[in-house]
Design a protein around this motif. Structure first.
Motif, PDB file in Angstrom:
ATOM      1  N   PRO A  96       0.821  -1.213   0.000  1.00 33.14           N
ATOM      2  CA  PRO A  96       0.000   0.000   0.000  1.00 33.14           C
ATOM      3  C   PRO A  96       0.856   1.264   0.000  1.00 33.14           C
ATOM      4  CG  PRO A  96      -0.753  -1.546   1.670  1.00 33.14           C
ATOM      5  CD  PRO A  96       0.561  -2.052   1.162  1.00 33.14           C
ATOM      6  N   LYS A  97       0.230   2.382  -0.428  1.00 34.43           N
ATOM      7  CA  LYS A  97       0.927   3.663  -0.389  1.00 34.43           C
ATOM      8  C   LYS A  97       1.421   3.915   1.035  1.00 34.43           C
ATOM      9  CE  LYS A  97      -3.205   6.271   0.587  1.00 34.43           C
ATOM     10  NZ  LYS A  97      -4.225   7.155   0.142  1.00 34.43           N
ATOM     11  N   GLY A  98       2.514   4.613   1.149  1.00 38.16           N
ATOM     12  CA  GLY A  98       3.064   4.932   2.460  1.00 38.16           C
ATOM     13  C   GLY A  98       4.029   3.900   3.009  1.00 38.16           C
ATOM     14  N   VAL A  99       4.044   2.687   2.432  1.00 40.62           N
ATOM     15  CA  VAL A  99       4.955   1.640   2.913  1.00 40.62           C
ATOM     16  C   VAL A  99       6.333   1.905   2.312  1.00 40.62           C
ATOM     17  CG1 VAL A  99       5.491  -0.824   2.871  1.00 40.62           C
ATOM     18  CG2 VAL A  99       3.134  -0.057   3.248  1.00 40.62           C
ATOM     19  N   ASP A 100       7.312   2.109   3.195  1.00 39.50           N
ATOM     20  CA  ASP A 100       8.662   2.460   2.759  1.00 39.50           C
ATOM     21  C   ASP A 100       9.562   1.227   2.836  1.00 39.50           C
ATOM     22  OD1 ASP A 100      10.917   3.797   1.984  1.00 39.50           O
ATOM     23  OD2 ASP A 100      11.146   4.954   3.832  1.00 39.50           O
ATOM     24  N   MET A 101       9.564   0.449   1.750  1.00 39.53           N
ATOM     25  CA  MET A 101      10.400  -0.755   1.657  1.00 39.53           C
ATOM     26  C   MET A 101      11.063  -0.754   0.296  1.00 39.53           C
ATOM     27  SD  MET A 101       7.877  -3.710   3.219  1.00 39.53           S
ATOM     28  CE  MET A 101       8.984  -5.003   2.705  1.00 39.53           C
ATOM     29  N   LYS A 102      12.198  -1.379   0.209  1.00 39.81           N
ATOM     30  CA  LYS A 102      12.915  -1.490  -1.053  1.00 39.81           C
ATOM     31  C   LYS A 102      12.149  -2.412  -2.016  1.00 39.81           C
ATOM     32  CE  LYS A 102      17.443  -2.692  -2.866  1.00 39.81           C
ATOM     33  NZ  LYS A 102      18.783  -3.174  -2.574  1.00 39.81           N
ATOM     34  N   ASN A 103      12.119  -2.019  -3.268  1.00 39.40           N
ATOM     35  CA  ASN A 103      11.547  -2.840  -4.354  1.00 39.40           C
ATOM     36  C   ASN A 103      10.064  -3.162  -4.189  1.00 39.40           C
ATOM     37  OD1 ASN A 103      14.029  -2.829  -5.673  1.00 39.40           O
ATOM     38  ND2 ASN A 103      14.679  -4.718  -4.689  1.00 39.40           N
ATOM     39  N   GLY A 138       5.929  -1.267  -4.549  1.00 38.51           N
ATOM     40  CA  GLY A 138       5.143  -0.146  -5.040  1.00 38.51           C
ATOM     41  C   GLY A 138       3.693  -0.560  -5.144  1.00 38.51           C
ATOM     42  N   HIS A 139       2.878   0.327  -5.708  1.00 36.77           N
ATOM     43  CA  HIS A 139       1.472  -0.009  -5.927  1.00 36.77           C
ATOM     44  C   HIS A 139       1.068   0.425  -7.335  1.00 36.77           C
ATOM     45  CE1 HIS A 139       1.328   4.095  -4.251  1.00 36.77           C
ATOM     46  NE2 HIS A 139       0.246   4.254  -4.987  1.00 36.77           N
ATOM     47  N   HIS A 140       0.014  -0.203  -7.828  1.00 33.70           N
ATOM     48  CA  HIS A 140      -0.421  -0.022  -9.214  1.00 33.70           C
ATOM     49  C   HIS A 140      -1.164   1.296  -9.428  1.00 33.70           C
ATOM     50  CE1 HIS A 140       0.614  -4.090 -10.517  1.00 33.70           C
ATOM     51  NE2 HIS A 140       0.036  -4.561  -9.422  1.00 33.70           N
ATOM     52  N   HIS A 141      -0.970   1.827 -10.630  1.00 30.93           N
ATOM     53  CA  HIS A 141      -1.735   2.953 -11.158  1.00 30.93           C
ATOM     54  C   HIS A 141      -2.141   2.564 -12.565  1.00 30.93           C
ATOM     55  CE1 HIS A 141       0.807   4.692  -8.046  1.00 30.93           C
ATOM     56  NE2 HIS A 141      -0.144   5.594  -7.883  1.00 30.93           N
ATOM     57  N   LEU A 142      -3.370   2.885 -12.944  1.00 27.68           N
ATOM     58  CA  LEU A 142      -3.871   2.582 -14.279  1.00 27.68           C
ATOM     59  C   LEU A 142      -4.030   3.894 -15.037  1.00 27.68           C
ATOM     60  CD1 LEU A 142      -4.997   0.521 -16.335  1.00 27.68           C
ATOM     61  CD2 LEU A 142      -7.240   0.843 -15.253  1.00 27.68           C
ATOM     62  N   VAL A 143      -3.309   4.015 -16.138  1.00 26.88           N
ATOM     63  CA  VAL A 143      -3.393   5.202 -16.989  1.00 26.88           C
ATOM     64  C   VAL A 143      -4.391   4.886 -18.099  1.00 26.88           C
ATOM     65  CG1 VAL A 143      -2.096   6.807 -18.439  1.00 26.88           C
ATOM     66  CG2 VAL A 143      -0.994   5.771 -16.424  1.00 26.88           C
ATOM     67  N   HIS A 171      -5.597   5.342  -9.088  1.00 27.27           N
ATOM     68  CA  HIS A 171      -4.653   4.886  -8.068  1.00 27.27           C
ATOM     69  C   HIS A 171      -5.215   3.677  -7.322  1.00 27.27           C
ATOM     70  CE1 HIS A 171      -1.906   8.537  -7.651  1.00 27.27           C
ATOM     71  NE2 HIS A 171      -2.691   8.803  -8.673  1.00 27.27           N
ATOM     72  N   PHE A 172      -4.367   2.712  -7.061  1.00 25.54           N
ATOM     73  CA  PHE A 172      -4.733   1.533  -6.278  1.00 25.54           C
ATOM     74  C   PHE A 172      -3.787   1.452  -5.089  1.00 25.54           C
ATOM     75  CE2 PHE A 172      -6.126   0.841 -10.642  1.00 25.54           C
ATOM     76  CZ  PHE A 172      -7.487   0.782 -10.406  1.00 25.54           C
ATOM     77  N   GLY A 173      -3.885   2.492  -4.248  1.00 19.73           N
ATOM     78  CA  GLY A 173      -2.965   2.695  -3.136  1.00 19.73           C
ATOM     79  C   GLY A 173      -3.149   1.759  -1.961  1.00 19.73           C
ATOM     80  N   ALA A 174      -4.183   0.931  -1.980  1.00 17.69           N
ATOM     81  CA  ALA A 174      -4.351  -0.055  -0.906  1.00 17.69           C
ATOM     82  C   ALA A 174      -3.604  -1.344  -1.236  1.00 17.69           C
ATOM     83  CB  ALA A 174      -5.831  -0.331  -0.661  1.00 17.69           C
ATOM     84  N   GLY A 175      -2.908  -1.344  -2.379  1.00 25.63           N
ATOM     85  CA  GLY A 175      -2.156  -2.527  -2.783  1.00 25.63           C
ATOM     86  C   GLY A 175      -2.971  -3.505  -3.614  1.00 25.63           C
ATOM     87  N   GLU A 176      -4.076  -3.029  -4.202  1.00 22.43           N
ATOM     88  CA  GLU A 176      -4.919  -3.903  -5.009  1.00 22.43           C
ATOM     89  C   GLU A 176      -4.153  -4.448  -6.216  1.00 22.43           C
ATOM     90  OE1 GLU A 176      -5.622  -0.730  -4.087  1.00 22.43           O
ATOM     91  OE2 GLU A 176      -7.785  -0.382  -4.046  1.00 22.43           O
ATOM     92  N   THR A 177      -4.467  -5.685  -6.578  1.00 19.50           N
ATOM     93  CA  THR A 177      -3.916  -6.271  -7.796  1.00 19.50           C
ATOM     94  C   THR A 177      -5.024  -6.555  -8.809  1.00 19.50           C
ATOM     95  OG1 THR A 177      -4.007  -8.482  -6.829  1.00 19.50           O
ATOM     96  CG2 THR A 177      -1.906  -7.268  -6.640  1.00 19.50           C
ATOM     97  N   GLU A 178      -6.248  -6.225  -8.446  1.00 21.22           N
ATOM     98  CA  GLU A 178      -7.363  -6.263  -9.380  1.00 21.22           C
ATOM     99  C   GLU A 178      -8.361  -5.199  -8.961  1.00 21.22           C
ATOM    100  OE1 GLU A 178      -8.865 -10.265  -9.244  1.00 21.22           O
ATOM    101  OE2 GLU A 178     -10.113  -9.849  -7.519  1.00 21.22           O
TER     102      GLU A 178
END
Length: 127
Positions: free
Chosen positions: A48-55, A57-62, A82-89
């Motif tokens: 999710p957004k805000g999580v500070d870890m290496k490698n 991220g979260h999805h964005h659909l353009v 934006h799919f800032g909760a970490g959604e993959t669908e």
């Protein structure tokens, strides 16, 4: 007088990172405006957004737009979902017609990684 604009700091991404569409496929014809977008990611993790870890991220659909500048936060509007909760669908709705879709991974602050991790642009038709 305008305040200076500074480019956001970009988090590194592995050279072999890949974000891609599981569904829909390029050229898909979708009946009705609502459909599921399923997003895949290789060699990085989804967080999710805000999580500070290496490698991670979260999805964005353009949708029906070109990729935004890679040194600035990804906009949040009808063309940049934006799919800032970490959604993959996600279930989205588009009006009838041809549409382009492209995935872009963003970091904890919605900034693309360096190098940017994005899918190829696909075209779908909604009937």
């Amino acid at each position: 007088m305008h305040a200076p604009v500074f480019a956001a700091e970009q988090n590194p991404a592995p050279e072999n990172a890949l974000v891609y569409f599981i569904w829909p496929a390029d050229g898909a014809v979708i009946t009705g405006g609502k459909f599921w977008v399923r997003m895949g990611l290789r060699n990085m993790g989804v967080a999710p957004k805000g999580v500070d870890m290496k490698n991670v991220g979260h999805h964005h659909l353009v949708v029906d737009a070109d990729l935004p500048p890679s040194t600035e936060p990804i906009p949040s509007d009808r063309n940049h979902l934006h799919f800032g909760a970490g959604e993959t669908e996600a279930r989205i709705e588009l009006p009838p017609g041809k549409h382009t879709l492209q995935l872009l991974l963003g970091d904890k602050e919605h900034v693309p990684h360096n190098p940017p991790v994005h899918s190829k642009k696909i075209t779908i038709t909604v009937k």
